[in-house]
Motif scaffolding. Structure first.
Motif, PDB file in Angstrom:
ATOM      1  N   ILE A 232      22.967 -33.956   3.814  1.00  0.00           N
ATOM      2  CA  ILE A 232      23.771 -34.031   2.840  1.00  0.00           C
ATOM      3  C   ILE A 232      23.401 -33.058   1.603  1.00  0.00           C
ATOM      4  O   ILE A 232      22.258 -32.916   1.376  1.00  0.00           O
ATOM      5  N   ILE A 233      24.540 -32.503   1.179  1.00  0.00           N
ATOM      6  CA  ILE A 233      24.363 -31.262   0.412  1.00  0.00           C
ATOM      7  C   ILE A 233      25.485 -31.272  -0.558  1.00  0.00           C
ATOM      8  O   ILE A 233      26.616 -31.206  -0.196  1.00  0.00           O
ATOM      9  N   ASP A 234      25.118 -30.898  -1.747  1.00  0.00           N
ATOM     10  CA  ASP A 234      26.339 -30.885  -2.850  1.00  0.00           C
ATOM     11  C   ASP A 234      26.317 -29.183  -2.809  1.00  0.00           C
ATOM     12  O   ASP A 234      25.830 -28.397  -3.795  1.00  0.00           O
ATOM     13  N   TYR A 235      27.208 -28.707  -1.797  1.00  0.00           N
ATOM     14  CA  TYR A 235      27.011 -27.174  -1.721  1.00  0.00           C
ATOM     15  C   TYR A 235      27.772 -26.373  -2.628  1.00  0.00           C
ATOM     16  O   TYR A 235      27.361 -25.384  -3.103  1.00  0.00           O
ATOM     17  N   ASP A 236      28.818 -26.969  -3.178  1.00  0.00           N
ATOM     18  CA  ASP A 236      29.633 -26.320  -4.296  1.00  0.00           C
ATOM     19  C   ASP A 236      29.168 -26.667  -5.469  1.00  0.00           C
ATOM     20  O   ASP A 236      29.988 -26.329  -6.718  1.00  0.00           O
ATOM     21  N   HIS A 237      28.325 -27.701  -5.978  1.00  0.00           N
ATOM     22  CA  HIS A 237      27.708 -27.905  -7.260  1.00  0.00           C
ATOM     23  C   HIS A 237      28.840 -28.533  -8.117  1.00  0.00           C
ATOM     24  O   HIS A 237      28.991 -28.497  -9.235  1.00  0.00           O
ATOM     25  N   ASP A 238      29.503 -29.530  -7.646  1.00  0.00           N
ATOM     26  CA  ASP A 238      30.736 -30.089  -8.326  1.00  0.00           C
ATOM     27  C   ASP A 238      30.103 -31.608  -8.668  1.00  0.00           C
ATOM     28  O   ASP A 238      30.866 -32.469  -9.154  1.00  0.00           O
ATOM     29  N   GLY A 239      29.098 -32.007  -8.247  1.00  0.00           N
ATOM     30  CA  GLY A 239      28.372 -33.183  -8.406  1.00  0.00           C
ATOM     31  C   GLY A 239      28.750 -34.369  -7.487  1.00  0.00           C
ATOM     32  O   GLY A 239      28.414 -35.399  -7.777  1.00  0.00           O
ATOM     33  N   TRP A 240      29.472 -33.982  -6.413  1.00  0.00           N
ATOM     34  CA  TRP A 240      29.823 -34.635  -5.055  1.00  0.00           C
ATOM     35  C   TRP A 240      29.044 -34.368  -4.107  1.00  0.00           C
ATOM     36  O   TRP A 240      29.352 -33.225  -3.656  1.00  0.00           O
ATOM     37  N   GLN A 241      28.356 -35.234  -3.347  1.00  0.00           N
ATOM     38  CA  GLN A 241      27.851 -34.865  -2.297  1.00  0.00           C
ATOM     39  C   GLN A 241      28.746 -34.560  -0.903  1.00  0.00           C
ATOM     40  O   GLN A 241      29.684 -35.489  -0.712  1.00  0.00           O
ATOM     41  N   ASP A 242      28.575 -33.515  -0.061  1.00  0.00           N
ATOM     42  CA  ASP A 242      29.051 -33.085   0.941  1.00  0.00           C
ATOM     43  C   ASP A 242      28.424 -33.385   2.223  1.00  0.00           C
ATOM     44  O   ASP A 242      27.063 -33.811   2.174  1.00  0.00           O
ATOM     45  N   ILE A 243      28.859 -33.144   3.389  1.00  0.00           N
ATOM     46  CA  ILE A 243      28.224 -33.616   4.550  1.00  0.00           C
ATOM     47  C   ILE A 243      28.389 -32.394   5.600  1.00  0.00           C
ATOM     48  O   ILE A 243      29.302 -31.612   5.710  1.00  0.00           O
ATOM     49  N   PHE A 244      27.073 -31.966   6.044  1.00  0.00           N
ATOM     50  CA  PHE A 244      27.122 -31.055   7.283  1.00  0.00           C
ATOM     51  C   PHE A 244      26.247 -32.003   8.468  1.00  0.00           C
ATOM     52  O   PHE A 244      25.415 -32.509   8.366  1.00  0.00           O
TER      53      PHE A 244
END
Length: 606
Positions: free
Chosen positions: A97-109
């Motif tokens: 789980i990584i908020d790669y674009d720093h928008d406050g929403w967690q992304d998934i790898f």
């Protein structure tokens, strides 16, 4: 319903100064903007959960799998789907789980493997990065982000190793491990070789974790290794003692295969790492087949220690000696073996204060024909095996992998969510008492009403269809993916589609998510220890990278508060040592950002 004009004016008053600030201090102010908007009237009026809970599903849990409807449609590949000739095809892959674009929403790898004939294949499987669209769906941005990695991927961990405000991603594999540097513009750059954290072609990296072991404010990296593996020399199924199970020929290993030492990389602060495995003492733990890594300050001395679950061999607990060295104290601390003094085949691990006594405990999944193991901290640098006493010595036919403590109903007591699946397809055809594809488990924490030991109850069969479908699960990570205080779980299933588990059960309990930002400590505050107090209740957790089975969960801490609407205090011991006190929010049920240096000093470090 829309915000009233006065609310809009107040919101604009917040945003306009920030937009000016963004021009001068872009990183700091982008964080400020995210926090301001998350607590703004627009957030309150404009956000609607895409998968709302309802009274049709009473607490504590009713999990459904929304991966397909959310746009997560990839399939995990690890060799042949039905025949596993080599152990490499059976261990599966993790989740990050990584908020790669720093928008406050967690992304998934989702880490992916490959096939034995991949070298001649035109369409090679790749790992996948999914961007959170804030509406319950995700978009595959793998190619756009420059992270389309192919190979025998195993695990992943997340950390901002260069403190630039954007989280980076490390991926373990059989072959070469990879470090992807987040460039802050939605793309990554593979800096594995340049940074010095790649590995030899025949090494097999599994678990990993970013951790600032020397407390210098820069994240270091520890990597677990499984075996030295060479397809040219690996024995064939049934060809030796390590290639039989219950009298049936199966793939070989790990017993009988050569061990591989673990690795510790020290961050030099210039984009490069130095291999300090030998001088640090990490290499001295020979004779182990290692999988998952969970960091925790088990002896509460202010320095991060490292627990590693190992397959068919004793677990490892690296005690941090404060001088750049580590000592394996697992046996003396009571976490190397089970209560019978027997080594187990450890797969996944997780840590939390499950009984609310202010000390972090450990949980480990193991092979079938065995129990998982719950180690309860005694608060004196030792643990006791409380598996039977806590009601967890059950479901011995299952083979556990990813596991996370997760408070599924926010009642204040961490529950256990576990992914299962066997390694031998032969268990089905030979009817060996297990199944290759198995359901997931949810062990519900019954909490404490007296001085008696906290117990768990298996509520898996009554907690929704997503827990019942037979799959061969591996990596599992948890996160508040929709920023509403509910914990979701992402599971990577061996040779199958992944799962995104959402809890639709309704409850009225309070919660608090906490995003910590280091300033003199590492930016992600990995290693920070947070203590909440309300009357006689205490909650404790630490920010960690890695854990579960070769996976990495939300770096934000999540606390279920039950019926408690106001905390007495929030204490943070930052990774570098200083302790600060922060005022609790006037109301719970939101995401709180705490920045190092903004609290009141409590005491000096050790």
């Amino acid at each position: 319903m829309f915000p009233a004009p006065k609310q809009i004016r107040n919101l604009l008053a917040q945003i306009l100064p920030i937009t000016q600030c963004l021009r001068d201090l872009p990183f700091f102010c982008s964080v400020l903007l995210t926090v301001s908007l998350s607590n703004s009237p627009l957030a309150a009026y404009g956000q609607k959960h895409p998968y709302p809970a309802n009274m049709d599903h009473p607490s504590p849990a009713w999990f459904v799998d929304v991966a397909a409807s959310a746009g997560i449609l990839v399939r995990n590949v690890n060799g042949s789907a039905e025949v596993k000739r080599y152990i490499l095809e059976a261990t599966g892959s993790g989740v990050a789980i990584i908020d790669y674009d720093h928008d406050g929403w967690q992304d998934i790898f989702l880490v992916n493997g490959t096939t034995l004939d991949a070298a001649t294949s035109k369409n090679k499987p790749i790992s996948h990065l999914f961007h959170n669209n804030h509406d319950g769906t995700f978009t595959d941005v793998t190619t756009r982000a420059g992270i389309a990695l192919s190979g025998w991927g195993q695990g992943a961990c997340v950390g901002d190793y260069d403190n630039d405000g954007y989280d980076d991603l490390y991926i373990t594999a059989y072959g070469k491990n990879h470090l992807f540097h987040n460039q802050g513009n939605g793309t990554f750059k593979d800096v594995s070789e340049a940074s010095g954290v790649s590995s030899a072609e025949k090494e097999w990296g599994t678990g990993c974790a970013f951790v600032d072991y020397d407390r210098d404010g820069q994240l270091d990296l520890i990597v677990a290794n499984y075996v030295h593996f060479d397809l040219a020399t690996i024995p064939r199924p049934g060809s030796g003692p390590g290639c039989m199970w219950k009298g049936v020929p199966v793939m070989c290993g790990p017993r009988g295969l050569p061990y591989a030492p673990n690795i510790l990389f020290h961050n030099l602060g210039n984009g490069r790492f130095e291999d300090v495995s030998k001088p640090s003492g990490i290499e001295r733990t020979n004779g182990h087949y290692c999988f998952s890594i969970t960091t925790l300050d088990y002896n509460e001395d202010g320095w991060p220690d490292v627990y590693i679950a190992c397959d068919s061999t004793p677990s490892i607990l690296y005690r941090n000696n404060h001088d750049g060295t580590f000592t394996d104290v697992a046996a003396g601390a009571g976490v190397a073996f089970n209560e019978d003094g027997r080594e187990q085949a450890g797969m996944g691990s997780t840590s939390a204060d499950y009984d609310g006594d202010g000390h972090l405990d450990l949980f480990k999944t193991n092979f079938s024909d065995d129990t998982s193991t719950l180690y309860r901290s005694q608060g004196d640098s030792t643990f006791t095996d409380e598996t039977h006493a806590a009601g967890l010595a059950i479901n011995t036919d299952a083979l556990g992998w990813g596991a996370m403590f997760a408070d599924v109903d926010n009642d204040g007591w961490p529950d256990l969510l576990i992914a299962n699946g066997h390694v031998y397809p032969e268990v089905d055809s030979a009817r060996l008492g297990s199944f290759f594809r198995e359901p997931r488990f949810l062990y519900y924490n019954l909490g404490s009403t007296s001085s008696e030991l906290v117990k768990f109850k298996d509520i898996s069969k009554a907690s929704g269809p997503a827990l019942l479908k037979p799959l061969s699960g591996r990596g599992l990570a948890t996160a508040d993916l929709f920023n509403d205080g509910r914990i979701e779980a992402v599971i990577n299933n061996l040779s199958d589609a992944p799962m995104l588990l959402v809890n639709l059960a309704h409850n009225q309990n309070h919660w608090l998510d906490m995003h910590l930002v280091g300033t003199t400590s590492n930016r992600d505050a990995i290693g920070a220890r947070v203590t909440l107090r309300a009357g006689a209740r205490v909650w404790v957790d630490e920010v960690r990278s890695g854990s579960s089975y070769n996976s990495s969960s939300d770096l934000r801490l999540h606390f279920g508060l039950g019926s408690i609407a106001h905390l007495d205090s929030i204490q943070v011991r930052w990774p570098n040592g200083p302790i600060e006190i922060f005022d609790p929010p006037p109301v719970p049920d939101h995401i709180l950002e705490l920045v190092e240096g903004n609290g009141r000093s409590a005491s000096a470090s050790h």
